[in-house]
Design an enzyme around this catalytic site. Structure first.
Site, short mmCIF file in Angstrom:
data_model
loop_
_atom_site.label_atom_id
_atom_site.label_comp_id
_atom_site.label_asym_id
_atom_site.label_seq_id
_atom_site.Cartn_x
_atom_site.Cartn_y
_atom_site.Cartn_z
N LYS A 29 -43.28 99.62 -30.08
CA LYS A 29 -44.13 98.46 -29.77
C LYS A 29 -43.29 97.24 -29.39
O LYS A 29 -42.29 96.94 -30.05
CB LYS A 29 -45.01 98.11 -30.98
N CYS A 80 -60.46 55.93 -12.80
CA CYS A 80 -60.07 56.29 -14.17
C CYS A 80 -58.55 56.50 -14.23
O CYS A 80 -58.00 57.31 -13.48
CB CYS A 80 -60.81 57.56 -14.58
N CYS A 112 -65.76 62.98 -15.90
CA CYS A 112 -65.70 61.53 -15.74
C CYS A 112 -65.73 61.27 -14.24
O CYS A 112 -64.86 61.76 -13.53
CB CYS A 112 -64.41 60.99 -16.36
N GLU A 137 -42.89 106.73 -21.42
CA GLU A 137 -43.82 106.12 -20.46
C GLU A 137 -44.44 104.86 -21.05
O GLU A 137 -44.39 104.65 -22.27
CB GLU A 137 -44.92 107.13 -20.11
N TYR A 181 -52.75 110.16 -19.47
CA TYR A 181 -51.37 110.31 -19.90
C TYR A 181 -51.14 111.47 -20.85
O TYR A 181 -50.07 111.61 -21.43
CB TYR A 181 -50.88 109.02 -20.55
N TYR A 227 -52.32 94.01 -39.01
CA TYR A 227 -52.99 95.19 -39.55
C TYR A 227 -51.98 96.31 -39.77
O TYR A 227 -51.95 96.96 -40.82
CB TYR A 227 -54.09 95.65 -38.60
N LYS A 238 -47.02 102.20 -22.67
CA LYS A 238 -48.18 102.30 -23.55
C LYS A 238 -49.20 101.29 -23.04
O LYS A 238 -49.01 100.08 -23.15
CB LYS A 238 -47.79 101.98 -24.98
N GLU A 249 -56.65 106.01 -20.62
CA GLU A 249 -56.98 104.64 -20.99
C GLU A 249 -57.71 103.97 -19.82
O GLU A 249 -57.30 104.14 -18.67
CB GLU A 249 -55.65 103.92 -21.24
N ASP A 289 -52.41 99.04 -22.61
CA ASP A 289 -53.23 98.33 -23.58
C ASP A 289 -54.65 98.20 -23.05
O ASP A 289 -55.04 97.18 -22.50
CB ASP A 289 -52.61 96.94 -23.81
N LYS A 314 -42.42 110.73 -26.08
CA LYS A 314 -43.00 112.03 -26.41
C LYS A 314 -41.96 113.13 -26.27
O LYS A 314 -41.19 113.13 -25.30
CB LYS A 314 -44.16 112.35 -25.45
N ARG A 322 -63.02 107.03 -27.90
CA ARG A 322 -62.28 107.68 -28.97
C ARG A 322 -63.15 107.89 -30.21
O ARG A 322 -63.07 108.92 -30.87
CB ARG A 322 -61.08 106.80 -29.31
N LEU A 353 -51.17 106.86 -32.69
CA LEU A 353 -49.72 107.09 -32.59
C LEU A 353 -49.03 106.36 -33.73
O LEU A 353 -49.50 105.31 -34.18
CB LEU A 353 -49.19 106.53 -31.26
N CYS A 403 -60.88 56.15 -19.67
CA CYS A 403 -61.40 54.89 -19.15
C CYS A 403 -62.68 54.43 -19.86
O CYS A 403 -63.17 53.33 -19.62
CB CYS A 403 -61.66 55.00 -17.65
N TYR A 409 -50.94 93.59 -35.05
CA TYR A 409 -49.62 93.65 -35.67
C TYR A 409 -49.72 93.47 -37.18
O TYR A 409 -49.15 94.22 -37.95
CB TYR A 409 -48.73 92.57 -35.05
N CYS A 414 -65.42 58.87 -21.51
CA CYS A 414 -64.11 59.35 -21.07
C CYS A 414 -63.02 58.81 -21.99
O CYS A 414 -62.94 57.60 -22.22
CB CYS A 414 -63.85 58.90 -19.64
#
Ligand code: IVH
Length: 715
Positions: free
Chosen positions: A344, A461, A456, A140, A253, A63, A142, A201, A144, A320, A163, A110, A441, A61, A438
């Site tokens: 997004k 304890c 532990c 449709e 797709y 970027y 997207k 994908e 990931d 699309k 790719r 895209l 205790c 995001y 720990c």
């Protein structure tokens, strides 16, 4: 390539630019000139981190925000565009481990829309260029995952590639041949097609991803941050046999190239229908034709609401233009086609600072390091702490206090440190020291052979006692309303309870001593404790918190033993012989009963009248003693529901075929492994009808049908 110092500078510059986005947008020419320069420097750097080193130091995001800022400035002042600007090319991810191949058409990215307004802008541009009043869009999910290109010649899968830089990609055909959702043969010739290139994908579904990470953690390997990383890492493994072990899926797709050209389907929707028909996994039936942008927006919102219910991670929707005839007039930029856009969803990653690490003691004594973060909003939720899992995870990623870290909150997965931004270090970061005692205790921590976690092992304890009490009261265990963590802690600290057995000897006046408790609330808790005595053997077994004895195991055990004391008396071999109980579970049970303090607790429960024996109901039933395994799809109901049915009739339901299996019920499209195994072991096969005949006198099949129809099953 970049010195450490330069990297630090660039990250600082990145953060400065990200905080000045508003100002960049309004920049005058002179200021723009400077910003363009800075944006290019940081984008080039982030491309290098992402594509060459595969270790991004900012979220996608962030970027995107930088990339758009640059693109918008260049649009406003076209004279500032230079041929080497990052907006003028697609970044590369080629590592040299695989041979490269040229894609038939460039594999572009895209354009992204983050708001409704940006979708409307897109629609306006499309309408202007096509002259249409209302545009038909196909919308449709997207996905990931990791992008791939598949080539089919004369109906055969001949090549699969990553790719890469968009022009050329890595040839990973052999790896992709192991992905079961990629048909090795598909009859494109039926549509007059000789050669076709598809885009898609590679994915891992959430459930597989969870299992994969569980296994990795058990083996002491660091878990993957998200399904996308797991998929991308998997398809580029050097050994196809290893790839085959990962449960990968592929969705296609887009049709990107067809020979002869005249056979290219006229619309995107038809293209996907064709692929669906030929046996590919596609966005069908989750894609929708929308008339005009309002319908598009509505459909996108609908999906944003339900994204977490989808079996795969999706980070948005792709919109699309449906009719291919408009592709030409709309055209492409060097970065993306103008006939499509990605809407997004809210991003799930962000960078923030790790300010501290605390160590938590779990119910079975596992010490988990938990990172405290400078609070940051991710996907609408403020995240301020993150599990660091174990010492190996910390060492592997070299996480230090004071580090800038990239955090992801992926769906139902808890927040996770994806990367440490080492380049942002200024030398003041402090390595994380693991305690040797720990935190609750003070007893010495141990690492058991073959385990990654420090533990532990002091049974008294305080932290563990409190969590054991809480677990005992939880809904799936004894379901004692009001016995949460705070009350458990108060009971322990007041010295009223040391173990779950003590709960049943408490009087109302004792409970009134708890902070915030008056007569009524004390009475309520007292009653809830008393009522819990009859929950049943399975709930007691689960509630005791024996390692590796989860709900399913507890249920199984409670069906084959008469009383809890059987577990103490049974030799380990006999325990292992029980369907679904492996050696690890069997040994853990024996270990539990070999401790005197545990036996004492059970005696206390016994004396108090907590039910520790199996009831008649659990023992009887027409399917008593029979073990059922199901494979394939049943028409009557889900496999889980069929399993419940078996168990309600006294039988046992199991997921794997073993010598203890009585019947394998075979539905549609059965799994080959289960069938083969049943054949080898000579297990009797039943079809769905046989199975229903066995149970029809005991269950109302009509009711089952009505119930399951609501959930989408047909009779
Ligand atoms: S269409 C020329 N459809 O998202 C347009 N891409 O951020 C081809 N992606 O590079 C892409 N789901 O790897 C398209 N339903 C979908 C997609 C999708 C995921 C990926 C794809 C693309 C990236 C752009």
């Amino acid at each position: 390539m970049y010195t450490q110092e330069r990297e630090r500078e660039l990250i600082e510059l990145t953060r400065k630019l990200l905080s000045e986005l508003e100002r960049i947008r309004k920049a005058g020419k002179e200021e723009a000139q400077e910003y363009v320069q800075e944006l290019r420097e940081v984008i080039n750097y982030h491309d290098y981190k992402y594509y060459v080193q595969a270790s991004p130091v900012i979220s996608d995001y962030e970027y995107d925000q930088l990339f758009r800022a640059l693109r918008d400035l260049e649009k406003k002042y076209p004279e500032l565009i230079t041929p080497d600007s990052p907006t003028q090319r697609v970044a590369s991810e080629i590592t040299g481990a695989f041979p490269t191949v040229r894609h038939y058409t460039p594999m572009l990215s895209l354009d992204n829309a983050y708001t409704e307004e940006e979708l409307r802008d897109f629609d306006r541009r499309v309408r202007e260029l096509t002259g249409l009043d209302v545009v038909e869009y196909s919308v449709e999910p997207k996905y990931d995952g990791a992008g791939i290109a598949l080539l089919y010649r004369d109906d055969l899968f001949v090549r699969g590639a990553t790719r890469g830089d968009g022009e050329t990609g890595e040839d990973i055909t052999n790896n992709l041949r192991t992905v079961r959702t990629i048909p090795l043969k598909a009859e494109f010739s039926r549509f007059g097609i000789r050669l076709i290139e598809l885009r898609g994908e590679v994915l891992i579904n959430r459930e597989e991803f969870r299992k994969m990470n569980e296994e990795r953690l058990e083996e002491g390997l660091p878990p993957f941050a998200n399904p996308r990383n797991a998929a991308a890492g998997s398809i580029r493994l050097q050994n196809p046999a290893e790839v085959a072990k990962r449960k990968l899926d592929a969705v296609v797709y887009q049709v990107s190239y067809v020979e002869p050209e005249s056979r290219h389907p006229n619309t995107h929707y038809e293209a996907i229908e064709m692929l669906h028909l030929l046996g590919f996994k596609t966005p069908f039936p989750d894609m929708k034709l929308c008339k005009g942008i309002d319908e598009v927006i509505e459909y996108c919102r609908e999906w944003e609401e339900k994204r977490e219910e989808y079996p795969y991670e999706i980070d948005g929707m792709v919109v699309k233009v449906n009719r291919k005839e408009y592709y030409e007039v709309l055209g492409f930029t060097s970065h993306h086609p103008r006939w499509a856009i990605a809407f997004k969803f809210k991003p799930k990653q962000a960078t923030t600072k790790l300010i501290d690490v605390v160590f938590q003691v779990g119910r079975v004594g596992t010490i988990t390091p938990v990172g405290k973060l400078e609070p940051v909003e991710i996907g609408g939720v403020v995240v301020s702490s993150v599990s660091l899992f174990n010492e190996d995870f910390i060492r592997e990623k070299d996480i230090r206090i004071g580090d800038l870290v990239l955090v992801e909150r992926a769906g139902d997965v808890i927040p996770y440190v994806v990367e440490v931004i080492k380049e942002a270090r200024d030398g003041d970061e402090v390595p994380i020291e693991f305690p040797d005692r720990c935190p609750s205790c003070g007893s010495k921590l141990v690492k058991l052979p073959g385990e990654v976690a420090w533990r532990c092992i002091n049974i008294s304890c305080p932290a563990q006692v409190v969590l054991r009490l809480k677990h005992w009261g939880s809904r799936e265990a004894m379901d004692i309303r009001g016995l949460g963590e705070a009350t458990s802690k108060a009971l322990y600290e007041k010295g009223l309870v040391k173990d779950v057995g003590d709960l049943y000897y408490l009087k109302v006046v004792d409970l009134m001593k708890l902070p915030g408790f008056a007569e009524k609330s004390a009475m309520n808790l007292y009653n809830a404790i008393q009522e819990s005595k009859n929950r049943g053997l399975d709930r007691v077994l689960y509630g005791l918190g024996i390692r590796y004895v989860g709900l399913t195991t507890a249920k199984k055990l409670s069906q084959v033993i008469d009383s809890i004391w059987d577990l103490r008396d049974m030799p380990v071999e006999k325990l292992e012989a029980i369907e679904g109980i492996g050696d690890v579970v069997a040994r853990s049970i024996k270990e539990f009963f070999s401790r005197e303090e545990n036996v004492k607790v059970i005696e206390k429960l016994d004396r108090a009248g907590v039910k520790l024996r199996r009831t008649k109901l659990e023992k009887e039933g027409p399917l008593k003693g029979m073990v059922f395994v199901f494979t394939g799809t049943l028409r009557c109901c889900s496999r889980e529901r069929a399993g419940e049915l078996v168990e309600s009739l006294g039988g046992t339901f199991s997921n794997s075929v073993t010598s203890k299996t009585t019947y394998l019920v075979v539905g549609e499209e059965p799994g080959r492994t289960k069938l083969r195994r049943a054949e080898q072991l000579g297990i009797k096969l039943l079809n769905e009808e046989d199975f229903l005949n066995m149970v029809k006198d005991y269950v109302d099949l009509e009711e089952l049908r009505r119930e399951e129809k609501r959930e989408g099953y047909l009779f």
